[in-house]
Scaffold this motif. Structure first.
Motif, PDB file in Angstrom:
ATOM      1  N   SER A  54      83.873  18.485  87.740  1.00  0.00           N
ATOM      2  CA  SER A  54      84.952  19.488  87.472  1.00  0.00           C
ATOM      3  C   SER A  54      85.556  18.914  86.073  1.00  0.00           C
ATOM      4  N   GLY A  55      85.086  18.066  85.509  1.00  0.00           N
ATOM      5  CA  GLY A  55      85.447  17.422  84.095  1.00  0.00           C
ATOM      6  C   GLY A  55      86.463  16.373  84.168  1.00  0.00           C
ATOM      7  N   GLY A  56      87.086  16.445  85.399  1.00  0.00           N
ATOM      8  CA  GLY A  56      88.435  15.689  85.407  1.00  0.00           C
ATOM      9  C   GLY A  56      88.311  14.275  85.545  1.00  0.00           C
ATOM     10  N   SER A  57      87.283  13.788  85.728  1.00  0.00           N
ATOM     11  CA  SER A  57      86.850  12.281  85.573  1.00  0.00           C
ATOM     12  C   SER A  57      85.803  11.828  84.625  1.00  0.00           C
ATOM     13  N   THR A  58      86.058  10.889  83.920  1.00  0.00           N
ATOM     14  CA  THR A  58      84.926  10.507  82.954  1.00  0.00           C
ATOM     15  C   THR A  58      84.808   8.911  82.830  1.00  0.00           C
ATOM     16  N   ASP A  59      83.860   8.576  82.475  1.00  0.00           N
ATOM     17  CA  ASP A  59      83.443   7.059  82.339  1.00  0.00           C
ATOM     18  C   ASP A  59      82.653   6.787  81.240  1.00  0.00           C
ATOM     19  N   TYR A  60      82.826   5.817  80.530  1.00  0.00           N
ATOM     20  CA  TYR A  60      81.936   5.455  79.235  1.00  0.00           C
ATOM     21  C   TYR A  60      81.548   3.896  79.313  1.00  0.00           C
ATOM     22  N   ALA A  61      80.377   3.886  78.644  1.00  0.00           N
ATOM     23  CA  ALA A  61      80.087   2.191  78.323  1.00  0.00           C
ATOM     24  C   ALA A  61      80.834   1.597  77.255  1.00  0.00           C
ATOM     25  N   ASP A  62      81.340   0.358  77.569  1.00  0.00           N
ATOM     26  CA  ASP A  62      82.093  -0.273  76.592  1.00  0.00           C
ATOM     27  C   ASP A  62      81.575  -0.039  75.159  1.00  0.00           C
ATOM     28  N   SER A  63      80.267   0.080  74.954  1.00  0.00           N
ATOM     29  CA  SER A  63      79.790   0.051  73.665  1.00  0.00           C
ATOM     30  C   SER A  63      80.067   1.424  72.971  1.00  0.00           C
ATOM     31  N   VAL A  64      80.293   2.480  73.629  1.00  0.00           N
ATOM     32  CA  VAL A  64      80.671   3.770  73.166  1.00  0.00           C
ATOM     33  C   VAL A  64      82.009   4.167  73.189  1.00  0.00           C
ATOM     34  N   LYS A  65      82.751   3.634  74.067  1.00  0.00           N
ATOM     35  CA  LYS A  65      84.063   3.755  74.229  1.00  0.00           C
ATOM     36  C   LYS A  65      85.120   3.879  73.075  1.00  0.00           C
ATOM     37  N   GLY A  66      85.861   5.096  72.813  1.00  0.00           N
ATOM     38  CA  GLY A  66      86.408   5.408  71.518  1.00  0.00           C
ATOM     39  C   GLY A  66      85.722   6.087  70.696  1.00  0.00           C
ATOM     40  N   ARG A  67      84.335   6.028  70.806  1.00  0.00           N
ATOM     41  CA  ARG A  67      83.678   6.706  69.720  1.00  0.00           C
ATOM     42  C   ARG A  67      83.019   8.032  70.258  1.00  0.00           C
ATOM     43  N   PHE A  68      82.644   8.092  71.354  1.00  0.00           N
ATOM     44  CA  PHE A  68      81.835   9.101  72.078  1.00  0.00           C
ATOM     45  C   PHE A  68      82.827   9.897  73.163  1.00  0.00           C
ATOM     46  N   THR A  69      82.578  10.947  73.224  1.00  0.00           N
ATOM     47  CA  THR A  69      83.300  11.950  74.137  1.00  0.00           C
ATOM     48  C   THR A  69      82.545  12.778  74.998  1.00  0.00           C
ATOM     49  N   ILE A  70      82.282  12.727  76.294  1.00  0.00           N
ATOM     50  CA  ILE A  70      81.565  13.412  77.202  1.00  0.00           C
ATOM     51  C   ILE A  70      82.467  14.940  77.551  1.00  0.00           C
ATOM     52  N   SER A  71      81.907  15.926  77.674  1.00  0.00           N
ATOM     53  CA  SER A  71      82.600  17.126  77.996  1.00  0.00           C
ATOM     54  C   SER A  71      81.399  18.103  78.832  1.00  0.00           C
ATOM     55  N   ARG A  72      82.236  19.181  79.351  1.00  0.00           N
ATOM     56  CA  ARG A  72      81.250  20.120  79.872  1.00  0.00           C
ATOM     57  C   ARG A  72      81.772  21.216  79.838  1.00  0.00           C
ATOM     58  N   ASP A  73      80.834  22.348  79.824  1.00  0.00           N
ATOM     59  CA  ASP A  73      81.498  23.784  79.990  1.00  0.00           C
ATOM     60  C   ASP A  73      80.735  24.650  81.056  1.00  0.00           C
ATOM     61  N   ASN A  74      81.207  24.439  82.166  1.00  0.00           N
ATOM     62  CA  ASN A  74      80.434  25.027  83.284  1.00  0.00           C
ATOM     63  C   ASN A  74      80.438  26.640  83.430  1.00  0.00           C
ATOM     64  N   ALA A  75      81.017  27.112  82.628  1.00  0.00           N
ATOM     65  CA  ALA A  75      80.842  28.769  82.564  1.00  0.00           C
ATOM     66  C   ALA A  75      79.540  28.881  81.607  1.00  0.00           C
ATOM     67  N   LYS A  76      79.266  27.833  80.754  1.00  0.00           N
ATOM     68  CA  LYS A  76      78.072  28.086  79.878  1.00  0.00           C
ATOM     69  C   LYS A  76      76.944  27.244  80.426  1.00  0.00           C
ATOM     70  N   ASN A  77      77.024  26.394  81.522  1.00  0.00           N
ATOM     71  CA  ASN A  77      76.220  25.680  82.221  1.00  0.00           C
ATOM     72  C   ASN A  77      75.535  24.745  81.135  1.00  0.00           C
ATOM     73  N   THR A  78      76.627  24.138  80.462  1.00  0.00           N
ATOM     74  CA  THR A  78      76.121  23.098  79.543  1.00  0.00           C
ATOM     75  C   THR A  78      77.135  21.691  79.244  1.00  0.00           C
ATOM     76  N   GLY A  79      76.491  20.746  79.113  1.00  0.00           N
ATOM     77  CA  GLY A  79      77.269  19.401  78.845  1.00  0.00           C
ATOM     78  C   GLY A  79      77.143  18.969  77.676  1.00  0.00           C
ATOM     79  N   TYR A  80      78.015  18.150  77.186  1.00  0.00           N
ATOM     80  CA  TYR A  80      78.165  17.727  75.689  1.00  0.00           C
ATOM     81  C   TYR A  80      78.336  16.055  75.651  1.00  0.00           C
ATOM     82  N   LEU A  81      77.636  15.568  74.472  1.00  0.00           N
ATOM     83  CA  LEU A  81      78.220  14.421  74.064  1.00  0.00           C
ATOM     84  C   LEU A  81      78.428  14.474  72.709  1.00  0.00           C
ATOM     85  N   GLN A  82      79.580  14.163  72.319  1.00  0.00           N
ATOM     86  CA  GLN A  82      80.146  14.008  70.932  1.00  0.00           C
ATOM     87  C   GLN A  82      80.163  12.894  70.562  1.00  0.00           C
ATOM     88  N   MET A  83      79.414  12.525  69.421  1.00  0.00           N
ATOM     89  CA  MET A  83      79.268  11.189  69.202  1.00  0.00           C
ATOM     90  C   MET A  83      79.884  10.933  67.642  1.00  0.00           C
TER      91      MET A  83
END
Length: 121
Positions: A54-83
């Motif tokens: 649902s996108g309601g829960s996320t988790d990150y490795a400590d090495s990327v926390k605060g710099r990377f953001t994971i998201s998804r758009d289920n209507a587009k069947n696409t996931g993203y990783l903003q770095m």
């Protein structure tokens, strides 16, 4: 079956940003949680980020926390990783994966082919 295709990798200078995409086809993508992993030359594959179906829960490795953001758009069947604030040590092949049985250990049923990210100093 779910097919995953990553895109958006490339060469960027340290401090720069990239957004990776993971396009899914096949069975309903929105049914599956997904994750991003990376593997640098000579190193084992490592967990980067996770997002629930649902996108309601996320988790990150400590090495990327605060710099990377994971998201998804289920209507587009696409996931993203903003770095953002990329570092040379972020250089790796990045893989998206879906339908985990174990979120951080890489036990996912579906994997993409990977996209190369290279960060120059």
């Amino acid at each position: 079956q779910v097919q995953l295709v990553e895109s958006g990798g490339g060469l960027v200078q340290a401090g720069g940003s990239l957004r990776l995409s993971c396009a899914a086809s096949g069975r309903t993508f929105s049914s599956y949680a997904m994750g991003w992993f990376r593997q640098a030359p000579g190193k084992e594959r490592e967990f980067v980020a996770f997002i629930s179906w649902s996108g309601g829960s996320t988790d990150y490795a400590d090495s990327v926390k605060g710099r990377f953001t994971i998201s998804r758009d289920n209507a587009k069947n696409t996931g993203y990783l903003q770095m953002n604030s990329l570092k040379p040590e972020d250089t790796a092949v990045y893989y998206c994966a879906a339908d985990p049985t174990s979120i951080r250990t890489g036990r996912y049923n579906y994997w993409g082919q990977g996209t190369q990210v290279t960060v120059s100093s």
